[in-house]
Design an enzyme around this catalytic site. Structure first.
Site, PDB file in Angstrom:
ATOM      1  N   CYS A 197      -3.182 -13.395   0.404  1.00  0.00           N
ATOM      2  CA  CYS A 197      -3.874 -14.682   0.253  1.00  0.00           C
ATOM      3  C   CYS A 197      -4.305 -15.234   1.609  1.00  0.00           C
ATOM      4  CB  CYS A 197      -2.939 -15.702  -0.399  1.00  0.00           C
ATOM      5  SG  CYS A 197      -2.256 -15.111  -1.927  1.00  0.00           S
TER       6      CYS A 197
ATOM      7  N   ARG B 145      -8.731 -10.301   4.081  1.00  0.00           N
ATOM      8  CA  ARG B 145      -7.342 -10.135   3.621  1.00  0.00           C
ATOM      9  C   ARG B 145      -7.297  -9.695   2.166  1.00  0.00           C
ATOM     10  NH1 ARG B 145      -3.787 -13.009   7.033  1.00  0.00           N
ATOM     11  NH2 ARG B 145      -2.328 -13.388   5.360  1.00  0.00           N
TER      12      ARG B 145
ATOM     13  N   TRP C  67      -4.680 -13.578  -3.833  1.00  0.00           N
ATOM     14  CA  TRP C  67      -4.547 -12.161  -4.232  1.00  0.00           C
ATOM     15  C   TRP C  67      -3.469 -12.181  -5.305  1.00  0.00           C
ATOM     16  CZ3 TRP C  67      -0.810  -8.072  -3.191  1.00  0.00           C
ATOM     17  CH2 TRP C  67      -1.315  -6.774  -3.382  1.00  0.00           C
TER      18      TRP C  67
ATOM     19  N   ASN D  57       0.994 -18.703  -0.173  1.00  0.00           N
ATOM     20  CA  ASN D  57       0.891 -17.263   0.016  1.00  0.00           C
ATOM     21  C   ASN D  57       2.321 -16.736  -0.021  1.00  0.00           C
ATOM     22  OD1 ASN D  57       0.222 -14.653   0.639  1.00  0.00           O
ATOM     23  ND2 ASN D  57       0.058 -15.005   2.843  1.00  0.00           N
ATOM     24  N   GLY D  58       2.570 -15.663  -0.790  1.00  0.00           N
ATOM     25  CA  GLY D  58       3.919 -15.088  -0.859  1.00  0.00           C
ATOM     26  C   GLY D  58       4.396 -15.080  -2.303  1.00  0.00           C
TER      27      GLY D  58
ATOM     28  N   GLU E 293      -3.187  10.989   7.277  1.00  0.00           N
ATOM     29  CA  GLU E 293      -4.020   9.803   7.533  1.00  0.00           C
ATOM     30  C   GLU E 293      -5.420  10.013   6.973  1.00  0.00           C
ATOM     31  OE1 GLU E 293      -3.631   6.875   8.160  1.00  0.00           O
ATOM     32  OE2 GLU E 293      -5.587   6.164   8.836  1.00  0.00           O
TER      33      GLU E 293
ATOM     34  N   LYS F 270      -7.120   7.559   4.145  1.00  0.00           N
ATOM     35  CA  LYS F 270      -8.428   6.925   4.352  1.00  0.00           C
ATOM     36  C   LYS F 270      -9.351   7.205   3.171  1.00  0.00           C
ATOM     37  CE  LYS F 270      -8.190   4.388   7.463  1.00  0.00           C
ATOM     38  NZ  LYS F 270      -6.820   4.307   7.225  1.00  0.00           N
TER      39      LYS F 270
ATOM     40  N   GLU G  60      -8.225   5.288  -0.016  1.00  0.00           N
ATOM     41  CA  GLU G  60      -8.405   3.821  -0.035  1.00  0.00           C
ATOM     42  C   GLU G  60      -9.875   3.427   0.054  1.00  0.00           C
ATOM     43  OE1 GLU G  60      -6.532   1.685   3.192  1.00  0.00           O
ATOM     44  OE2 GLU G  60      -6.720   3.358   4.533  1.00  0.00           O
TER      45      GLU G  60
ATOM     46  N   HIS H  19       3.554  27.203  -0.850  1.00  0.00           N
ATOM     47  CA  HIS H  19       4.762  26.898  -1.652  1.00  0.00           C
ATOM     48  C   HIS H  19       4.431  26.049  -2.869  1.00  0.00           C
ATOM     49  CE1 HIS H  19       7.184  28.738   1.450  1.00  0.00           C
ATOM     50  NE2 HIS H  19       6.506  28.034   2.346  1.00  0.00           N
TER      51      HIS H  19
ATOM     52  N   LYS I  49      -5.390  -6.558   3.523  1.00  0.00           N
ATOM     53  CA  LYS I  49      -5.261  -6.175   4.930  1.00  0.00           C
ATOM     54  C   LYS I  49      -3.822  -6.298   5.402  1.00  0.00           C
ATOM     55  CE  LYS I  49      -6.554  -4.781   8.908  1.00  0.00           C
ATOM     56  NZ  LYS I  49      -6.877  -3.349   9.055  1.00  0.00           N
TER      57      LYS I  49
HETATM   58  C1  AGP Z   1      -4.346   1.450   6.366  1.00  0.00           C
HETATM   59  O1  AGP Z   1      -5.718   1.829   6.268  1.00  0.00           O
HETATM   60  C2  AGP Z   1      -3.946   0.406   5.358  1.00  0.00           C
HETATM   61  N1  AGP Z   1      -4.702  -0.762   5.545  1.00  0.00           N
HETATM   62  C3  AGP Z   1      -2.445   0.218   5.265  1.00  0.00           C
HETATM   63  O2  AGP Z   1      -1.865   1.477   5.021  1.00  0.00           O
HETATM   64  C4  AGP Z   1      -1.746  -0.398   6.506  1.00  0.00           C
HETATM   65  O3  AGP Z   1      -1.726   0.540   7.556  1.00  0.00           O
HETATM   66  C5  AGP Z   1      -0.305  -0.737   6.117  1.00  0.00           C
HETATM   67  O4  AGP Z   1      -0.359  -1.679   5.073  1.00  0.00           O
HETATM   68  C6  AGP Z   1       0.516  -1.317   7.269  1.00  0.00           C
HETATM   69  O5  AGP Z   1      -0.056  -2.516   7.705  1.00  0.00           O
HETATM   70  P1  AGP Z   1       0.448  -3.127   9.130  1.00  0.00           P
HETATM   71  O6  AGP Z   1       0.072  -2.121  10.162  1.00  0.00           O
HETATM   72  O7  AGP Z   1      -0.277  -4.427   9.266  1.00  0.00           O
HETATM   73  O8  AGP Z   1       1.942  -3.302   9.025  1.00  0.00           O
END
Ligand code: AGP
Length: 606
Positions: A2, A27, A76, A102-103, A481, A485, A488, A504, A601
């Site tokens: 949020c 966010r 969110w 938020n939370g 990684e 990418k 997501e 395996h 984010k």
């Molecule tokens: C990465 O592309 C994502 N946005 C997500 O995996 C992110 O790296 C993860 O949520 C950790 O966030 P932070 O680095 O703010 O702790």
């Protein structure tokens, strides 16, 4: 997560509140709303809608209420779907008090049941609405003192929260509170702000105040009071925001993500600046690095992958055992921790709840905490013994790119530093690594010159249903990684494998035309030949191989060349084509590149 914005001051509040919410859109959210105070005793002005801010702005048209204070929220959804009624702000039954949050309020069910018994009626499914009713009752009990009411209510709440509240009887006053969720005060000239992060008000002021755990901010246009839950007034910890507003703009790029991919050379050089030959006192003064017997890296997502690369470098250069833990799993195993453990939480936002809670678990048991973070003043560095800030600048796109690169750099810097402190790294090797680190920005720049052909190649795979990524040694976390990418951004199935693991089981996935991205180890690596065999294995079963290599490799169907570097540093270069592939796949599929569906984010809930 949020977005939270509060404004009180000389301007008509709707404008800075809306502007702040737009700056927090990255966010991730699915509804939005604003509440404003008008004249004393006049009903609050409130509008809220499911969907994007545009839906709200459509209703607002050109009308600007004559209000100088108010709060805004992008939600969110956690409790209750993204509907108009579940959107924040939430009101008490008299419609005089508004609150945004938020939370997660973990004890909201019992609180709501008790409030309903006391005659309160609810309009939403949210945990937040309970807070509006609690504050309304508490404010009456404290003779109309909203800050005292906030202190009392926060003492009753369990969970994580950033809260802002206003009351129609006190136009111009906003009260905020935070626990395990970000809130920062913006100090203006004849105006003040409260927000989830500084990007909401950075175009108005670069002066900010940190808020600590269970602290209350009581602000008007001309005054800021910060207290603890007992009402004790606390000093202001003011700091200067190092970003500028333009840094949070797209700068002519189509998407923030592409801009941030191209900012990587600068992000790397800024993070290296003054640190290659050693971390100075300003970084390490709060922590004793002597006598540690193990390192534990905790992180989530992309940051976790940076930690996996860090493991290779730190183990080799500092001759110490390194565990890399998914933060969301760590504390539930109840691992043994003591004061000889060096805990390294890696976090771009510094607010990731999984990482924060894992860090607290280890810290309570004596671990020494050395954070790697990109956000000045955020919770994780504030609760650490020392922090190595990455200097990636604001990373707006949800998919992390430049932050990841600078997290890798931080891993190498810590590995070198620990090697020097422990006397385990050969001086000649250290010098070689330092020289190679200094070359990385220019080498990333070189790769970025090949972006267009790579974007064209990617479009050939637009309709693929799956893509596999292979790597060995530090190429394995790089493959993970690359797969993350693609998941997501392209919403496509993707999986990263250690090259030697394919036979395996996972090799059963390969069929004619399956695209496989293979990250070849550095040409002089002992693993180069083994990786070549793994590639032959998948090719023999019909895979189309896109190889990323620092030297010619005839067996690939497509070869993406990257410059040579020290084998441990190769992920910094090899990941760039993977970022571009996932970016282009998202664009080709018409996805929301900067705010992919379902993602946020900063994940400030567990
Ligand atoms: C990465 O592309 C994502 N946005 C997500 O995996 C992110 O790296 C993860 O949520 C950790 O966030 P932070 O680095 O703010 O702790």
């Amino acid at each position: 997560m949020c977005g939270i914005v509060g404004y009180t001051g000389k301007a008509l509040a709707l404008t800075p509140v809306l502007e702040g919410l737009h700056r927090l859109e990255y966010r991730g959210y699915d509804s939005a709303g604003i509440a404003l105070t008008l004249g004393a005793g006049e009903k609050l002005w409130i509008e809220k809608r499911a969907g994007k801010l545009g839906n709200l702005e459509e209703i607002l048209g050109n009308s600007i209420p004559q209000s100088h204070s108010g709060i805004g929220h992008t939600r969110w959804a956690t409790h209750g779907g993204p509907t108009d009624s579940n959107a924040h702000p939430h009101l008490d039954n008299e419609g005089k008090l508004a609150v945004i949050h938020n939370g997660i309020i973990e004890n909201y069910v019992e609180l709501r049941a008790d409030l309903e018994k006391r005659g309160h009626t609810f309009k939403s499914e949210t945990d937040t609405e309970s807070v509006a009713h609690l504050l309304s009752d508490a404010r009456k009990a404290h003779n109309g003192d909203l800050a005292a009411a906030m202190r009392e209510v926060c003492a009753e709440l369990r969970g994580s929260f950033t809260l802002l509240a206003i009351h129609s009887d006190e136009p111009g006053r906003i009260v905020g509170a935070r626990r395990n969720s970000p809130l920062v005060v913006g100090v203006g000239d004849g105006e003040n702000f409260l927000a989830s992060d500084v990007s909401a008000f950075i175009s108005h002021t670069k002066r900010a105040l940190e808020l600590g755990q269970d602290e209350i901010a009581d602000i008007t246009a001309s005054n800021i009071i910060i207290t603890d839950l007992a009402g004790k007034v606390l000093p202001h910890n003011e700091y200067e925001i190092s970003w500028d507003a333009s840094a949070a703009e797209r700068g002519g790029f189509e998407h923030f993500m592409l801009k941030e991919i191209f900012e990587q050379p600068k992000a790397i050089s800024d993070t290296l600046l003054g640190r290659v030959s050693g971390l100075d006192e300003s970084v390490t003064k709060g922590i004793n690095l002597e006598g540690i017997d193990k390192v534990v890296i905790i992180a989530c997502g992309t940051a976790f992958h940076a930690g996996l690369v860090g493991k290779y470098a730190i183990e080799k250069w500092a001759n110490i055992s390194v565990d890399v833990e998914m933060a969301s799993e760590y504390r539930y195993r109840e691992p043994s921790v003591d004061n000889k453990t060096l805990l390294i939480p890696i976090s771009q936002s510094g607010e990731t709840m999984d990482t924060l809670m894992a860090m607290r678990y280890a810290k309570e048991r004596g671990a020494r905490v050395f954070a790697v973070c990109n956000t000045n003043g955020s919770t994780i560095p504030r609760e650490s013994d020392a922090v190595l800030y990455t200097h990636a600048g604001p990373e707006i796109a949800v998919a992390s790119t430049k932050a990841f690169e600078t997290q890798l750099i931080a891993m190498y810097l810590i590995g070198l530093h620990l090697g020097r402190v422990r006397g385990t790294i050969d001086a000649k090797l250290a010098k070689e690594i330092e020289a190679e680190l200094a070359e990385l920005p220019a080498k990333v720049e070189q790769i970025l010159e090949t972006v267009e052909p790579l974007r064209a190649l990617t479009r050939e795979f637009k309709d693929a249903t799956s893509m596999l990524f292979l790597g060995r040694h530090v190429g394995f976390p790089t493959a993970l990684e690359g797969a993350l990418k693609l998941k997501e951004l392209a919403y496509m199935h993707a999986e990263g494998f250690a090259g030697g693991e394919l036979k395996h089981g996972p090799i059963a996935l390969i069929e004619k035309g399956t695209p496989v991205v293979a990250i070849l180890p550095a040409e002089n690596s002992l693993l180069a030949e083994k990786m070549a065999s793994n590639i032959q294995e998948v090719k023999a079963r019909g895979a189309v191989v896109i190889a990323i290599a620092d030297s010619p490799f005839a067996a690939a169907d497509h070869l993406i060349r990257i410059p040579k570097t020290h084998e441990f540093l190769q992920p910094v270069l090899a990941v760039v084509p993977l970022q571009v592939i996932s970016y282009e796949m998202a664009v080709a599929r018409g996805n929301d590149v900067d705010q992919p569906r379902n993602l946020a984010k900063s994940v400030t809930v567990e």
